[in-house]
Design an enzyme around this catalytic site. Sequence first.
Site, PDB file in Angstrom:
ATOM      1  N   LYS A  44       0.874  -1.247   0.164  1.00  0.00           N
ATOM      2  CA  LYS A  44      -0.164   0.035  -0.016  1.00  0.00           C
ATOM      3  C   LYS A  44       0.981   1.102   0.049  1.00  0.00           C
ATOM      4  O   LYS A  44       2.004   1.293   0.550  1.00  0.00           O
ATOM      5  CB  LYS A  44      -0.978   0.067   1.134  1.00  0.00           C
ATOM      6  CG  LYS A  44      -1.751   1.296   1.372  1.00  0.00           C
ATOM      7  CD  LYS A  44      -2.747   1.659   0.535  1.00  0.00           C
ATOM      8  CE  LYS A  44      -3.279   3.010   0.822  1.00  0.00           C
ATOM      9  NZ  LYS A  44      -4.410   3.192  -0.303  1.00  0.00           N
ATOM     10  N   ASN A  68     -13.491   4.425  -4.441  1.00  0.00           N
ATOM     11  CA  ASN A  68     -12.895   4.605  -2.803  1.00  0.00           C
ATOM     12  C   ASN A  68     -12.482   5.979  -2.806  1.00  0.00           C
ATOM     13  O   ASN A  68     -12.158   6.672  -3.697  1.00  0.00           O
ATOM     14  CB  ASN A  68     -11.958   3.378  -2.853  1.00  0.00           C
ATOM     15  CG  ASN A  68     -10.491   4.055  -3.382  1.00  0.00           C
ATOM     16  OD1 ASN A  68      -9.910   4.680  -2.752  1.00  0.00           O
ATOM     17  ND2 ASN A  68     -10.141   3.926  -4.657  1.00  0.00           N
ATOM     18  N   MET A  70     -10.244   6.166   0.433  1.00  0.00           N
ATOM     19  CA  MET A  70      -9.601   5.388   1.688  1.00  0.00           C
ATOM     20  C   MET A  70      -8.919   6.486   2.385  1.00  0.00           C
ATOM     21  O   MET A  70      -8.872   6.474   3.682  1.00  0.00           O
ATOM     22  CB  MET A  70      -8.606   4.399   1.074  1.00  0.00           C
ATOM     23  CG  MET A  70      -9.121   3.383   0.244  1.00  0.00           C
ATOM     24  SD  MET A  70     -10.680   2.686   0.943  1.00  0.00           S
ATOM     25  CE  MET A  70      -9.862   1.580   2.243  1.00  0.00           C
ATOM     26  N   CYS A 128      -2.511  10.051  -6.125  1.00  0.00           N
ATOM     27  CA  CYS A 128      -3.640   9.687  -5.079  1.00  0.00           C
ATOM     28  C   CYS A 128      -4.712  10.990  -5.162  1.00  0.00           C
ATOM     29  O   CYS A 128      -4.326  11.984  -4.937  1.00  0.00           O
ATOM     30  CB  CYS A 128      -3.026   9.987  -3.756  1.00  0.00           C
ATOM     31  SG  CYS A 128      -4.318   9.376  -2.603  1.00  0.00           S
ATOM     32  N   GLY A 219     -12.462  -0.491 -12.145  1.00  0.00           N
ATOM     33  CA  GLY A 219     -13.031  -1.648 -12.599  1.00  0.00           C
ATOM     34  C   GLY A 219     -13.184  -1.390 -14.075  1.00  0.00           C
ATOM     35  O   GLY A 219     -12.710  -0.835 -14.946  1.00  0.00           O
ATOM     36  N   GLY A 248      -9.077  -2.041 -14.783  1.00  0.00           N
ATOM     37  CA  GLY A 248     -10.076  -2.985 -15.393  1.00  0.00           C
ATOM     38  C   GLY A 248      -9.582  -4.375 -15.808  1.00  0.00           C
ATOM     39  O   GLY A 248     -10.164  -5.174 -16.617  1.00  0.00           O
ATOM     40  N   GLY A 269      -6.441  -4.652  -9.141  1.00  0.00           N
ATOM     41  CA  GLY A 269      -7.021  -3.987  -7.997  1.00  0.00           C
ATOM     42  C   GLY A 269      -8.022  -4.312  -7.677  1.00  0.00           C
ATOM     43  O   GLY A 269      -8.312  -5.152  -6.808  1.00  0.00           O
TER      44      GLY A 269
HETATM   45  C1  LIG Z   1      -2.508   6.506  -2.394  1.00  0.00           C
HETATM   46  C2  LIG Z   1      -3.804   6.662  -2.193  1.00  0.00           C
HETATM   47  C3  LIG Z   1      -5.001   6.318  -3.038  1.00  0.00           C
HETATM   48  C4  LIG Z   1      -6.093   6.155  -2.828  1.00  0.00           C
HETATM   49  C5  LIG Z   1      -6.427   6.165  -1.336  1.00  0.00           C
HETATM   50  O1  LIG Z   1      -5.702   5.707  -0.293  1.00  0.00           O
HETATM   51  O2  LIG Z   1      -7.661   6.783  -1.056  1.00  0.00           O
HETATM   52  N1  LIG Z   1      -7.008   5.470  -3.535  1.00  0.00           N
HETATM   53  C6  LIG Z   1      -6.693   5.269  -4.945  1.00  0.00           C
HETATM   54  O3  LIG Z   1      -7.808   4.928  -5.797  1.00  0.00           O
HETATM   55  N2  LIG Z   1      -5.463   5.773  -5.428  1.00  0.00           N
HETATM   56  C7  LIG Z   1      -4.517   6.227  -4.449  1.00  0.00           C
HETATM   57  O4  LIG Z   1      -3.557   6.279  -4.844  1.00  0.00           O
END
Ligand SMILES: C=Cc1c(C(=O)O)[nH]c(=O)[nH]c1=O
Length: 310
Positions: A44, A68, A70, A128, A219, A248, A269
């Site tokens: 990660k 997402n 995250m 990101c 996706g 994808g 992913g």
């Molecule tokens: C490193 C944060 C990333 C994140 C995240 O941690 O929100 N989500 C993504 O789809 N791509 C990213 O590069």
Amino acid sequence: TSLATVVAGCPLSSCLYNASGPLCTTAAELDAVGSSEAGAILSKSATLEKRQGNPSPRYFETTWGSINSMGLPNEGYRYYLDYAKRAATFNKPYFISVSGLGFEDNVAIIRALSGQEHVSAIELNLSCPNVPGKPQTGYDFEQSRVLLEMIFEHVTTPLGVKLPPYFDLPHFEMMAAVLRDFPIAFVTCINSIGNGLVIDTDQESVVIKPKSGFGGIGGDFIKPTALANVRKFYTLLDKDVAIIGCGGIKSGMDVFEHILCGASAVQVGTQLMREGVGCFARIAAELREIMGGKGYRDIDSFKGKLKTLE
Ligand SMILES: C=Cc1c(C(=O)O)[nH]c(=O)[nH]c1=O
């Protein structure tokens, strides 16, 4: 039919491995990738210190993929550096993704990782989309150059970059012009398509909490954009820069398409999040079937050989 390939000077027994993000934040998750048919292990994205990330719900799966936000939850780069000696027991390359919250953090992390034993390569994340208030470096070509100049003063470990998707042809040229000035080992195309919106029509609501429901899209829908980005950077950059396809991929045919566009290896992913690490063996078997049917003995037999219509 061999799926073996080389990325950043490292031999991969299989051209498939995990995308940074899903199921690669803890040692247990990384072990599961290491024990699977994945050809490498990628962490990660790491920051200087451990982060909790954004409030949940922050990930949502749809029939066609995922959204997402995250917010970069991770154990901090020292954790992923410590894991390196354990990663080595799986006899496959171990890559660490780096996504510092600022240029200084990126330099500090990369200086600490550079030259470390069992760290096969570094994937510098320029894309990101989910740290509130932080623009994606990859969409600012001048800032990308500034960061890479700072990074390459200190790094000896092979280093590649994770790029956001580009959609305007001059932007491909502008980013390629930056990348050509540095000894990068690989380019990973693409990160999620930033700031999409998914709606729950029963609740008449968004489906994730952060950023009023805006998040990175992964996706099925992003495959055409991922393929175009792989193809463009493959044609624009020297052939000694490996292009890693991401976006994808959920079947052997999806991998075949990415390699036809010029990918040397691919990352999974959303499908990994959905299916677990068993996806690598399944997808690899499907790819072998396709290659056998077409008479291709290895990846190089068809890599980059996408035809246009004359
Ligand atoms: C490193 C944060 C990333 C994140 C995240 O941690 O929100 N989500 C993504 O789809 N791509 C990213 O590069």
